[in-house]
Design a protein around this motif. Sequence first.
Motif, PDB file in Angstrom:
ATOM      1  N   ILE A 113       0.783  -1.291  -0.118  1.00 26.79           N
ATOM      2  CA  ILE A 113      -0.018  -0.042  -0.096  1.00 26.79           C
ATOM      3  C   ILE A 113       0.859   1.326  -0.013  1.00 26.79           C
ATOM      4  CG2 ILE A 113      -1.734   1.332   1.310  1.00 26.79           C
ATOM      5  CD1 ILE A 113      -2.905  -1.348   2.190  1.00 26.79           C
ATOM      6  N   VAL A 114       1.957   1.245   0.918  1.00 24.97           N
ATOM      7  CA  VAL A 114       2.906   2.478   1.004  1.00 24.97           C
ATOM      8  C   VAL A 114       3.456   2.392  -0.429  1.00 24.97           C
ATOM      9  CG1 VAL A 114       5.072   3.144   1.908  1.00 24.97           C
ATOM     10  CG2 VAL A 114       3.022   2.357   3.529  1.00 24.97           C
ATOM     11  N   LEU A 115       4.020   1.545  -1.151  1.00 26.35           N
ATOM     12  CA  LEU A 115       4.638   1.598  -2.137  1.00 26.35           C
ATOM     13  C   LEU A 115       3.736   2.164  -3.412  1.00 26.35           C
ATOM     14  CD1 LEU A 115       7.053   0.938  -4.225  1.00 26.35           C
ATOM     15  CD2 LEU A 115       6.173  -1.411  -4.347  1.00 26.35           C
ATOM     16  N   ALA A 116       2.364   1.598  -3.334  1.00 27.63           N
ATOM     17  CA  ALA A 116       1.398   2.081  -4.386  1.00 27.63           C
ATOM     18  C   ALA A 116       1.010   3.574  -4.230  1.00 27.63           C
ATOM     19  CB  ALA A 116       0.257   1.209  -4.058  1.00 27.63           C
ATOM     20  N   LEU A 117       1.053   4.267  -2.933  1.00 31.24           N
ATOM     21  CA  LEU A 117       0.740   5.599  -2.783  1.00 31.24           C
ATOM     22  C   LEU A 117       2.019   6.264  -3.160  1.00 31.24           C
ATOM     23  CD1 LEU A 117      -0.890   5.541   0.695  1.00 31.24           C
ATOM     24  CD2 LEU A 117      -1.786   6.305  -1.423  1.00 31.24           C
ATOM     25  N   ALA A 118       3.277   5.758  -3.146  1.00 36.71           N
ATOM     26  CA  ALA A 118       4.383   6.674  -3.301  1.00 36.71           C
ATOM     27  C   ALA A 118       4.311   6.750  -4.615  1.00 36.71           C
ATOM     28  CB  ALA A 118       5.680   6.023  -2.675  1.00 36.71           C
ATOM     29  N   LEU A 119       4.078   5.604  -5.502  1.00 38.02           N
ATOM     30  CA  LEU A 119       4.277   5.877  -7.073  1.00 38.02           C
ATOM     31  C   LEU A 119       3.215   6.667  -7.775  1.00 38.02           C
ATOM     32  CD1 LEU A 119       5.292   1.796  -7.863  1.00 38.02           C
ATOM     33  CD2 LEU A 119       6.510   3.888  -7.962  1.00 38.02           C
ATOM     34  N   SER A 120       2.002   6.500  -7.032  1.00 40.00           N
ATOM     35  CA  SER A 120       1.048   7.439  -7.566  1.00 40.00           C
ATOM     36  C   SER A 120       1.138   8.906  -7.421  1.00 40.00           C
ATOM     37  CB  SER A 120      -0.524   6.897  -6.769  1.00 40.00           C
ATOM     38  OG  SER A 120      -0.513   7.161  -5.293  1.00 40.00           O
ATOM     39  N   THR A 121       1.923   9.153  -6.063  1.00 40.74           N
ATOM     40  CA  THR A 121       2.131  10.585  -5.796  1.00 40.74           C
ATOM     41  C   THR A 121       3.334  11.173  -6.847  1.00 40.74           C
ATOM     42  OG1 THR A 121       3.615  10.169  -4.101  1.00 40.74           O
ATOM     43  CG2 THR A 121       1.357  10.608  -3.425  1.00 40.74           C
ATOM     44  N   THR A 122       4.200  10.290  -7.236  1.00 42.61           N
ATOM     45  CA  THR A 122       5.305  10.700  -8.069  1.00 42.61           C
ATOM     46  C   THR A 122       4.771  10.920  -9.704  1.00 42.61           C
ATOM     47  OG1 THR A 122       5.758   8.517  -8.830  1.00 42.61           O
ATOM     48  CG2 THR A 122       7.106   9.789  -6.729  1.00 42.61           C
ATOM     49  N   ALA A 123       3.923  10.252  -9.731  1.00 43.57           N
ATOM     50  CA  ALA A 123       3.106  10.475 -11.160  1.00 43.57           C
ATOM     51  C   ALA A 123       2.269  11.702 -11.447  1.00 43.57           C
ATOM     52  CB  ALA A 123       2.023   9.191 -11.357  1.00 43.57           C
ATOM     53  N   CYS A 124       1.891  12.239 -10.156  1.00 47.73           N
ATOM     54  CA  CYS A 124       1.102  13.350 -10.176  1.00 47.73           C
ATOM     55  C   CYS A 124       1.921  14.732 -10.148  1.00 47.73           C
ATOM     56  CB  CYS A 124       0.313  13.325  -8.963  1.00 47.73           C
ATOM     57  SG  CYS A 124      -0.948  12.227  -8.823  1.00 47.73           S
ATOM     58  N   SER A 125       3.473  14.463  -9.987  1.00 40.90           N
ATOM     59  CA  SER A 125       4.286  15.694 -10.043  1.00 40.90           C
ATOM     60  C   SER A 125       4.089  16.305 -11.175  1.00 40.90           C
ATOM     61  CB  SER A 125       5.595  15.103  -9.669  1.00 40.90           C
ATOM     62  OG  SER A 125       6.367  14.365 -10.609  1.00 40.90           O
ATOM     63  N   SER A 126       3.809  15.969 -12.433  1.00 41.29           N
ATOM     64  CA  SER A 126       3.861  16.681 -13.696  1.00 41.29           C
ATOM     65  C   SER A 126       2.306  17.638 -13.655  1.00 41.29           C
ATOM     66  CB  SER A 126       3.531  15.575 -14.984  1.00 41.29           C
ATOM     67  OG  SER A 126       2.561  14.739 -14.852  1.00 41.29           O
ATOM     68  N   TRP A 127       1.565  17.167 -12.627  1.00 41.37           N
ATOM     69  CA  TRP A 127       0.366  18.098 -12.687  1.00 41.37           C
ATOM     70  C   TRP A 127       0.657  19.403 -12.056  1.00 41.37           C
ATOM     71  CZ3 TRP A 127      -3.532  13.847 -10.694  1.00 41.37           C
ATOM     72  CH2 TRP A 127      -3.682  13.091 -11.596  1.00 41.37           C
ATOM     73  N   VAL A 128       1.822  19.475 -11.469  1.00 45.67           N
ATOM     74  CA  VAL A 128       2.253  20.791 -10.677  1.00 45.67           C
ATOM     75  C   VAL A 128       2.223  21.841 -11.491  1.00 45.67           C
ATOM     76  CG1 VAL A 128       3.697  21.955  -9.144  1.00 45.67           C
ATOM     77  CG2 VAL A 128       3.412  19.638  -8.727  1.00 45.67           C
ATOM     78  N   TYR A 129       1.704  22.903 -11.506  1.00 46.60           N
ATOM     79  CA  TYR A 129       1.631  24.305 -12.192  1.00 46.60           C
ATOM     80  C   TYR A 129       3.101  24.962 -11.863  1.00 46.60           C
ATOM     81  CZ  TYR A 129       0.626  28.582 -14.440  1.00 46.60           C
ATOM     82  OH  TYR A 129       0.673  29.533 -15.238  1.00 46.60           O
ATOM     83  N   ARG A 130       3.856  25.295 -13.091  1.00 45.91           N
ATOM     84  CA  ARG A 130       4.764  26.091 -12.736  1.00 45.91           C
ATOM     85  C   ARG A 130       4.831  27.172 -13.576  1.00 45.91           C
ATOM     86  NH1 ARG A 130       6.758  20.731 -12.771  1.00 45.91           N
ATOM     87  NH2 ARG A 130       7.962  20.074 -11.037  1.00 45.91           N
ATOM     88  N   ILE A 131       4.851  28.469 -12.928  1.00 44.01           N
ATOM     89  CA  ILE A 131       4.557  29.732 -13.778  1.00 44.01           C
ATOM     90  C   ILE A 131       5.818  30.169 -14.767  1.00 44.01           C
ATOM     91  CG2 ILE A 131       3.230  30.856 -11.908  1.00 44.01           C
ATOM     92  CD1 ILE A 131       5.561  32.407 -11.089  1.00 44.01           C
ATOM     93  N   ASP A 132       5.555  30.822 -15.821  1.00 38.00           N
ATOM     94  CA  ASP A 132       6.724  31.355 -16.458  1.00 38.00           C
ATOM     95  C   ASP A 132       7.278  32.771 -15.768  1.00 38.00           C
ATOM     96  OD1 ASP A 132       6.091  29.445 -18.412  1.00 38.00           O
ATOM     97  OD2 ASP A 132       4.706  30.916 -19.539  1.00 38.00           O
ATOM     98  N   ILE A 133       8.477  32.899 -16.071  1.00 38.87           N
ATOM     99  CA  ILE A 133       9.103  33.890 -15.377  1.00 38.87           C
ATOM    100  C   ILE A 133       9.873  34.592 -16.184  1.00 38.87           C
ATOM    101  CG2 ILE A 133      10.702  34.591 -13.496  1.00 38.87           C
ATOM    102  CD1 ILE A 133      10.311  31.800 -12.261  1.00 38.87           C
ATOM    103  N   PRO A 134       9.184  36.004 -16.724  1.00 46.27           N
ATOM    104  CA  PRO A 134      10.005  36.987 -17.490  1.00 46.27           C
ATOM    105  C   PRO A 134      10.590  38.210 -16.715  1.00 46.27           C
ATOM    106  CG  PRO A 134       7.597  37.344 -17.386  1.00 46.27           C
ATOM    107  CD  PRO A 134       7.825  36.169 -16.669  1.00 46.27           C
ATOM    108  N   GLN A 135      11.843  38.271 -16.879  1.00 48.25           N
ATOM    109  CA  GLN A 135      12.558  39.342 -16.120  1.00 48.25           C
ATOM    110  C   GLN A 135      13.469  40.211 -17.269  1.00 48.25           C
ATOM    111  OE1 GLN A 135      15.138  36.463 -13.727  1.00 48.25           O
ATOM    112  NE2 GLN A 135      14.033  37.303 -11.935  1.00 48.25           N
ATOM    113  N   GLY A 136      13.448  41.576 -16.704  1.00 42.37           N
ATOM    114  CA  GLY A 136      14.223  42.502 -17.535  1.00 42.37           C
ATOM    115  C   GLY A 136      13.453  43.250 -18.527  1.00 42.37           C
ATOM    116  N   ASN A 137      13.898  43.806 -19.650  1.00 47.11           N
ATOM    117  CA  ASN A 137      13.540  44.680 -20.392  1.00 47.11           C
ATOM    118  C   ASN A 137      12.943  43.883 -21.790  1.00 47.11           C
ATOM    119  OD1 ASN A 137      15.664  46.664 -19.385  1.00 47.11           O
ATOM    120  ND2 ASN A 137      13.879  47.697 -19.561  1.00 47.11           N
ATOM    121  N   TYR A 138      11.609  43.673 -21.955  1.00 44.51           N
ATOM    122  CA  TYR A 138      11.252  43.132 -23.258  1.00 44.51           C
ATOM    123  C   TYR A 138      11.260  44.089 -24.282  1.00 44.51           C
ATOM    124  CZ  TYR A 138       8.474  40.639 -26.649  1.00 44.51           C
ATOM    125  OH  TYR A 138       8.049  39.985 -27.659  1.00 44.51           O
TER     126      TYR A 138
END
Length: 114
Positions: free
Chosen positions: A5-30
């Motif tokens: 059960i612990v192994l199944a939970l660990a594998l399922s949570t790592t599969a969800c890491s691609s669902w994390v939203y990461r923002i675009d970061i623009p810096q400086g003078n465009y």
Amino acid sequence: MLRSIVLALALSTTACSSWVYRIDIPQGNYLEQKDIDKLQVGMTKEQVKFVLGTPVVIDSFENDTWHYVYQFKSGRNEEFNTRKDFILNFADNKLVSAEGDFELSENFNTPYEN
């Protein structure tokens, strides 16, 4: 049983890491090429600042050199990461040269007239 059960939970949570939203970061003078095309030698610092905006870096020891730097870091894919540099040099408060990641217009070397 508990280990599976612990192994199944660990594998399922790592599969969800691609669902994390990461923002675009623009810096400086465009900067856009259409704004670079407006530059001409002989323009004052104020005129250049009106066209391109305030530079990210003005050299503390040589305030006649302005650095426009833009960096984009994509939250989705590293292949979209970009960096552009554009350096302007002035003499006696007048634009004398420019170099960097943009093409200068044919009119750049034509002295600016008020």
